[in-house]
Design an enzyme around this catalytic site. Structure first.
Site, mmCIF file in Angstrom:
data_model
loop_
_atom_site.group_PDB
_atom_site.id
_atom_site.type_symbol
_atom_site.label_atom_id
_atom_site.label_comp_id
_atom_site.label_asym_id
_atom_site.label_seq_id
_atom_site.Cartn_x
_atom_site.Cartn_y
_atom_site.Cartn_z
ATOM 1 C CG PHE A 90 -1.723 1.135 1.545
ATOM 2 C CD1 PHE A 90 -3.046 1.167 1.121
ATOM 3 C CD2 PHE A 90 -1.230 2.207 2.280
ATOM 4 C CE1 PHE A 90 -3.869 2.256 1.410
ATOM 5 C CE2 PHE A 90 -2.042 3.305 2.573
ATOM 6 C CZ PHE A 90 -3.362 3.315 2.141
ATOM 7 C CD GLU A 123 3.717 11.253 -3.718
ATOM 8 O OE1 GLU A 123 4.093 12.445 -3.900
ATOM 9 O OE2 GLU A 123 2.932 10.654 -4.479
ATOM 10 C CD GLU A 177 -1.346 1.163 9.098
ATOM 11 O OE1 GLU A 177 -2.462 1.620 8.793
ATOM 12 O OE2 GLU A 177 -0.813 0.205 8.536
ATOM 13 C CB THR A 197 2.754 10.430 13.651
ATOM 14 O OG1 THR A 197 1.942 11.611 13.470
ATOM 15 C CG2 THR A 197 3.794 10.349 12.548
ATOM 16 C CD GLU A 215 3.511 13.143 17.219
ATOM 17 O OE1 GLU A 215 3.426 12.313 16.292
ATOM 18 O OE2 GLU A 215 4.334 13.036 18.145
HETATM 19 C C1 LIG Z 1 8.621 1.164 9.086
HETATM 20 C C2 LIG Z 1 7.723 2.054 8.284
HETATM 21 C C3 LIG Z 1 6.814 1.505 7.406
HETATM 22 C C4 LIG Z 1 5.986 2.311 6.625
HETATM 23 N N1 LIG Z 1 5.151 1.731 5.707
HETATM 24 C C5 LIG Z 1 4.417 2.502 4.875
HETATM 25 C C6 LIG Z 1 3.630 1.922 3.828
HETATM 26 O O1 LIG Z 1 3.598 0.694 3.664
HETATM 27 N N2 LIG Z 1 2.929 2.747 3.010
HETATM 28 C C7 LIG Z 1 2.941 4.091 3.149
HETATM 29 O O2 LIG Z 1 2.265 4.768 2.385
HETATM 30 N N3 LIG Z 1 3.684 4.688 4.138
HETATM 31 C C8 LIG Z 1 4.426 3.933 4.982
HETATM 32 N N4 LIG Z 1 5.199 4.505 5.977
HETATM 33 C C9 LIG Z 1 5.210 5.947 6.107
HETATM 34 C C10 LIG Z 1 4.515 6.464 7.359
HETATM 35 O O3 LIG Z 1 3.126 6.303 7.228
HETATM 36 C C11 LIG Z 1 4.942 7.934 7.552
HETATM 37 O O4 LIG Z 1 6.310 7.904 7.919
HETATM 38 C C12 LIG Z 1 4.130 8.649 8.605
HETATM 39 O O5 LIG Z 1 2.803 8.828 8.150
HETATM 40 C C13 LIG Z 1 4.720 10.030 8.933
HETATM 41 O O6 LIG Z 1 5.018 10.752 7.786
HETATM 42 P P1 LIG Z 1 6.477 11.429 7.639
HETATM 43 O O7 LIG Z 1 7.477 10.383 7.896
HETATM 44 O O8 LIG Z 1 6.515 12.144 6.355
HETATM 45 O O9 LIG Z 1 6.551 12.471 8.846
HETATM 46 P P2 LIG Z 1 6.041 13.981 8.809
HETATM 47 O O10 LIG Z 1 4.646 14.032 8.279
HETATM 48 O O11 LIG Z 1 7.057 14.832 8.177
HETATM 49 O O12 LIG Z 1 5.965 14.315 10.371
HETATM 50 C C14 LIG Z 1 7.097 14.701 11.142
HETATM 51 C C15 LIG Z 1 6.632 15.024 12.561
HETATM 52 O O13 LIG Z 1 5.714 16.119 12.532
HETATM 53 C C16 LIG Z 1 4.487 15.744 13.121
HETATM 54 N N5 LIG Z 1 3.384 16.397 12.407
HETATM 55 C C17 LIG Z 1 3.150 16.408 11.075
HETATM 56 N N6 LIG Z 1 2.029 17.097 10.807
HETATM 57 C C18 LIG Z 1 1.544 17.526 11.996
HETATM 58 C C19 LIG Z 1 0.402 18.270 12.392
HETATM 59 N N7 LIG Z 1 -0.490 18.704 11.497
HETATM 60 N N8 LIG Z 1 0.227 18.526 13.708
HETATM 61 C C20 LIG Z 1 1.104 18.068 14.635
HETATM 62 N N9 LIG Z 1 2.204 17.347 14.323
HETATM 63 C C21 LIG Z 1 2.411 17.083 13.030
HETATM 64 C C22 LIG Z 1 4.429 14.231 12.985
HETATM 65 O O14 LIG Z 1 3.547 13.639 13.907
HETATM 66 C C23 LIG Z 1 5.874 13.859 13.215
HETATM 67 O O15 LIG Z 1 6.142 13.850 14.595
HETATM 68 C C24 LIG Z 1 6.026 3.718 6.777
HETATM 69 C C25 LIG Z 1 6.945 4.291 7.682
HETATM 70 C C26 LIG Z 1 7.787 3.480 8.417
HETATM 71 C C27 LIG Z 1 8.757 4.117 9.383
#
Ligand SMILES: Cc1cc2nc3c(=O)[nH]c(=O)nc-3n(C[C@H](O)[C@H](O)[C@H](O)COP(=O)(O)OP(=O)(O)OC[C@H]3O[C@@H](n4cnc5c(N)ncnc54)[C@H](O)[C@@H]3O)c2cc1C
Length: 371
Positions: free
Chosen positions: A113, A117, A354, A356, A358
């Site tokens: 899934f 990005e 799935e 974070t 937050e």
């Molecule tokens: C092991 C692993 C497996 C994964 N598998 C998948 C997968 O199969 N498919 C897929 O699509 N994705 C996958 N992901 C991605 C995962 O869903 C994202 O890493 C996650 O949603 C956070 O996005 P980001 O890393 O861009 O962090 P960011 O969105 O950049 O967030 C950085 C920090 O800012 C905080 N933040 C962001 N926006 C806000 C807000 N509006 N208010 C308060 N705080 C905020 C976040 O909580 C976090 O602490 C995976 C990630 C990992 C680590």
């Protein structure tokens, strides 16, 4: 209910427990175990029988996932990510369900899934991957990040903008086969834990996808993604419950065996207080996760709210419980090879994936403020 728990425990004890170290530390036997679990129906527990599933409830699937995660986070995460693809395809035409879902539910195909990005994680409405209709095909271009099951999957559910000027209402979902020309899988990410759970970047360069592979209607993919993630969050939370139960059992055993000051450390009240805290977090998490799962089965309106509460509470608790477990083990808790240090590293992942925690709090707050 008890039946699914008994069956899952028996399967895990025979198939996974003897190979735990091989799976988690050396990445061995994973494909064979997945094939066997697929044959036994573990990929499609709560999918309709007509599409190759077992036809049980979501709650039963969650109960099985709690047990599987007790024995192995790697395999339970692979199946969890696979099921996100399957849940998405449940929204597709009968043609796509016939073509892919039956084999996904029987473990003959592995799914992934892909929503995130590099620049769009917590806010997936800003994804940049595009899908442009050209005759009988959509042409996909862009980069997806962190894709679980990258390299292992036979099919990828990929979210792309079909209307780049719109945010949520410009996103569509597609089934993309892994052998599609122009689909490149990057190097596997080196993670804090779960080294044999494949996570990589996908690059799409003019990937031609038959227009029949659009899931549901164009520009309605975001709603499908959010509905899918509601289920995924409960599964993630169930993984955290399995991990906590393991951390607690390992800690109880160690606390009874390890002697300091002439008595087992279990006799020390501070250790007892840790065990009490761990048990309380485990059981409250289990209850909230099962409550969320029941809400899905009852098609309750507040299922999404409870899915976020369960994900937030259980995964936060898993970090606390596994941290206390490493503390109970003292110096040994910091040493590779003792299972609790691995559980502590794995627990951190559950807080992030799935959506974070937050973001879960934002969803919960949004709902309570709506009244
Ligand atoms: C092991 C692993 C497996 C994964 N598998 C998948 C997968 O199969 N498919 C897929 O699509 N994705 C996958 N992901 C991605 C995962 O869903 C994202 O890493 C996650 O949603 C956070 O996005 P980001 O890393 O861009 O962090 P960011 O969105 O950049 O967030 C950085 C920090 O800012 C905080 N933040 C962001 N926006 C806000 C807000 N509006 N208010 C308060 N705080 C905020 C976040 O909580 C976090 O602490 C995976 C990630 C990992 C680590």
């Amino acid at each position: 209910m008890e039946r699914i728990e008994e069956i899952t425990t028996e399967v895990c004890k025979t198939l996974i427990e003897p190979k735990e170290k091989d799976i988690e530390e050396y990445g061995l036997n994973i494909k064979e175990i997945l094939a066997k679990l697929g044959e036994l129906g573990f990929f499609g527990i709560n999918f309709p029988k007509e599409f190759g599933g077992v036809g049980l409830s979501f709650e039963e699937s969650v109960r099985a996932s709690m047990i599987l995660s007790y024995y192995t986070s790697t395999i339970s995460m692979i199946i969890g990510a696979h099921q996100l693809a399957s849940y998405t395809i449940m929204n597709a035409s009968n043609y796509l369900k016939e073509k892919y879902l039956k084999d996904l539910n029987r473990g003959k195909l592995i799914g992934a899934f892909s929503l995130t990005e590099p620049q769009a994680g917590s806010d997936p409405t800003t994804i940049k991957t595009t899908a442009v209709l050209d005759g009988d095909y959509y042409i996909l271009n862009g980069t997806k990040a962190f894709v679980t099951n990258a390299g292992l999957a036979n099919i990828y559910v990929i979210f792309a903008k079909t209307d780049p000027n719109a945010l949520a209402r410009g996103i569509s979902a597609f089934v993309v086969e892994s052998n599609s020309k122009g689909l490149h899988i990057g190097r596997h990410e080196e993670k804090m834990a779960l080294p044999y759970l494949g996570n990589a970047t996908l690059t799409l360069q003019d990937v031609k996808v038959p227009k029949e592979n659009l899931i549901g209607r164009a520009n309605l993919g975001f709603i499908i993604a959010m509905k899918t993630l509601d289920q995924g969050r409960v599964l993630t939370a169930s993984g955290a419950v399995g991990l906590m139960e393991r951390a607690l059992n390992e800690s109880i055993k160690y606390a009874k065996e390890r002697v300091q000051g002439g008595v087992p450390i279990a006799n020390h009240q501070i250790i007892q207080s840790y065990l009490a805290e761990m048990k309380t977090l485990l059981e409250t998490s289990r209850e909230i996760v099962l409550r969320a799962a029941k809400k899905k089965d009852e098609e309750a309106k507040d299922f999404g709210l409870f899915s976020s509460i369960a994900k937030y509470f259980a995964t936060n608790s898993a970090v606390s419980v596994s941290r206390l477990a490493t503390q109970i083990f003292g110096g040994s808790g910091y040493i590779r090879g003792y299972v609790v240090e691995r559980l502590y590293r794995e627990a951190k992942m559950y807080e992030i994936v799935e959506g974070t925690n937050e973001i879960q709090k934002l969803i919960i707050a949004n709902q309570v403020l709506k009244g």
